[in-house]
Design an enzyme around this catalytic site. Structure first.
Site, PDB file in Angstrom:
ATOM      1  CG  ASP A   1      -2.392   0.168   0.849  1.00 40.21           C
ATOM      2  OD1 ASP A   1      -2.689   0.198  -0.353  1.00 40.21           O
ATOM      3  OD2 ASP A   1      -3.232   0.266   1.756  1.00 40.21           O
TER       4      ASP A   1
ATOM      5  CG  ASN B   1       0.893  12.544  21.645  1.00 41.53           C
ATOM      6  OD1 ASN B   1       0.091  13.148  20.933  1.00 41.53           O
ATOM      7  ND2 ASN B   1       1.721  11.628  21.174  1.00 41.53           N
TER       8      ASN B   1
ATOM      9  CG  HIS C   1       5.889   6.926  14.489  1.00 41.71           C
ATOM     10  ND1 HIS C   1       6.160   8.134  13.868  1.00 41.71           N
ATOM     11  CD2 HIS C   1       4.990   7.207  15.470  1.00 41.71           C
ATOM     12  CE1 HIS C   1       5.464   9.093  14.453  1.00 41.71           C
ATOM     13  NE2 HIS C   1       4.744   8.568  15.425  1.00 41.71           N
TER      14      HIS C   1
ATOM     15  CB  SER D   1       2.405  10.763  15.627  1.00 40.59           C
ATOM     16  OG  SER D   1       3.533  11.232  16.311  1.00 40.59           O
TER      17      SER D   1
ATOM     18  CG  ASN E   1      -4.423  -0.271  -3.568  1.00 42.59           C
ATOM     19  OD1 ASN E   1      -5.272  -0.059  -2.701  1.00 42.59           O
ATOM     20  ND2 ASN E   1      -3.156  -0.540  -3.287  1.00 42.59           N
TER      21      ASN E   1
END
Length: 529
Positions: free
Chosen positions: A146, A263, A171, A325, A185
């Site tokens: 992907d 965070n 990450h 993030s 796709n």
């Protein structure tokens, strides 16, 4: 003619048509009108007066579809019908489209792109491979089905080699998938940026840590290699002059930077997001609330989905993850769509403004709100049309009575002729004035004229320069003995011609055997970002 006298002669102005309201996409020659019961005769007369005709009638709810003649714009027609006391409402015949839904099997798990209206946005643009989104992170999984074909360039700043791949942490692969996973796709998930390309700048090691030197070098490398948007899902509680200079370098080279706000669950500064030239991104949940752990405050521009976000991961896998993030790459992907839609020739300040100004309000914990890709794209270039609020004849007589009586017969028409029947050289001069408005920055002004002359002749168009007090020539239109519509566009020196939203256009027609000039429509159009 002395322009000061022209300004002084603006005494015969008459409102001929309400300023055109800004609508969405609509059929250009149709309006929908609901006439009140028992007004069939009045409706027929109103249609005939406008030169319009009925093309359909819905008996169930009683609205009529009306086809307009070429010289009547939709906004003018809506204004015309709305003023009639036997009309319940009048509106454009808006256009709708199917909403795109990708076939990626993980799409059902992706609440984030749905919340920020990506399917509606993808009806407008599906991005472009020529637009590059740089992921400054732990790298990107180069073999992920992907992601792999999206990666156009990569570099590793943690070791100095060419291996920019996410081979230990995951990450970077997760943020890359959010920003621009291969979409539609039949595999995995959809990325916000759809067709946009990815650049992998490995500035964090396999443990998820890095240095300011690595990050700054990743930013400058991405900038120098064609990045249009950079995602920084990283940061620290203290800043760095080196990092600030890198952020400013990217911004000054027309790059948009999205950065995670942190965070920490408080309002403490987090770098690089805190820097002016970054878009600081907080996290939102599926109910548009703030997760307890998301940084927030008056320095955080926008929020984006950041809780339970499903995306690509290392080793060809997919996982859910939380954090600012995850929120930040939603914004980077949105920037990619905007670049594809507007073209990379526009400034990054326009892209940033679109992202911020189109956000949906979610509360005072961020400045602008939670991002909305569809609104950012659909905001597009704002185009407004304005019929003149007044006509004035500088020389010549008015056929059919004075301006007031003429307008009472047809609100959108001025018909004038020379005041000397035995002339050898005739000249007709007149002006149109209106009050225009526009959001943001005005980029173009158009004067659109539908008119005819008997016999064929030319019409010189001038705009009053409010700063110099003179009439500036802007072009010539060739008119014939039947209605023709022509447009003159002005893209430079706009501040000279639109002052306090007020604009005056001046027209001059002359010829050896000129008999008359008939003007069916004058429209001022403003284009702004």
């Amino acid at each position: 003619m002395n322009s000061k006298l022209l300004v002084a002669s603006l005494i015969a102005s008459l409102a001929v048509c309400a300023s055109a309201q800004r609508y969405g996409e609509y059929v250009k020659d149709e309006v929908l009108v609901k006439f009140k019961p028992g007004s069939q005769i009045s409706a027929t007369i109103a249609n005939n007066k406008l030169g319009a005709r009925v093309v359909d009638y819905n008996d169930a709810i009683g609205f009529t579809t009306i086809k307009l003649p070429p010289m009547v714009s939709v906004p003018a027609a809506v204004s015309y019908y709305s003023k009639l006391d036997f009309v319940e409402y009048a509106e454009p015949n808006g256009i709708v489209h199917v909403t795109f839904t990708p076939n990626d099997p993980g799409w059902g798990n992706q609440w984030g792109p749905k919340k920020i209206k990506c399917p509606e946005a993808w009806d407008i643009t599906q991005g472009s491979s020529s637009v590059r989104i740089a992921i400054c992170d732990t790298g990107i999984d180069k073999d992920h089905p992907d992601l792999a074909s999206k990666i156009v360039l990569g570099k590793n700043f943690t070791s100095g080699d060419a291996n920019a791949w996410d081979d230990g942490f995951g990450h970077g692969s997760h943020t890359a998938g959010i920003a621009a996973a291969i979409t539609n796709n039949g595999i995995g998930v959809a990325g916000v940026g759809f067709n946009c390309s990815l650049m992998a700048a490995k500035v964090l090691d396999n443990g998820g840590s890095g240095t300011w030197a690595w990050v700054a070098s990743g930013i400058t490398w991405a900038t120098d290699n064609g990045a249009d948007a950079i995602n920084l899902s990283l940061g620290a509680s203290s800043g760095s002059s080196t990092l600030l200079n890198a952020v400013n370098y990217a911004w000054n080279n027309n790059v948009v930077i999205a950065a995670a706000a942190g965070n920490n669950g408080n309002t403490a500064a987090f770098y690089p997001a805190f820097y002016t030239n970054c878009i600081a991104v907080a996290a939102s949940n599926s109910a548009d609330g703030k997760p307890s752990w998301s940084t927030y405050g008056s320095w955080v521009e926008v929020a984006a989905p950041g809780q339970s976000i499903y995306s690509t991961w290392k080793n060809n896998s997919y996982v859910y993850s939380d954090g600012t993030s995850m929120a930040s790459p939603h914004v980077a992907g949105e920037a990619g769509l905007l670049w594809a839609h507007l073209g990379t020739g526009v400034s990054n300040s326009i892209i940033r403004s679109r992202i911020e100004q189109s956000a949906d309000p979610v509360g005072s914990w961020v400045v602008y709100g939670r991002i909305n890709c569809f609104k950012a794209l659909n905001q597009g270039e704002t185009v407004k049309e304005f019929a003149p609020t007044g006509f004035g004849t500088v020389q010549g007589t008015k056929r059919g009575g004075n301006i007031a009586s003429l307008a009472a017969d047809d609100e959108n028409k001025l018909w004038i002729s020379s005041n000397k029947p035995d002339f050898t050289t005739a000249k007709i001069e007149w002006y149109a004035e209106t009050v225009v408005s526009y959001p943001g920055t005005l980029t173009k002004l158009e004067i659109q004229l539908q008119a005819l002359t008997l016999p064929a002749d030319t019409c010189d168009v001038y705009l009053l320069n409010f700063n110099t007090g003179v009439l500036d020539y802007k072009g010539t239109m060739s008119l014939v003995s039947s209605d023709t519509t022509q447009t003159i566009a002005v893209t430079s020196g706009l501040s000279d011609y639109v002052v306090d939203g007020y604009t005056v256009a001046y027209f001059a027609v002359s010829g050896p055997s000129l008999v008359e000039m008939r003007t069916d429509q004058v429209i001022f159009r403003t284009f702004s970002q």
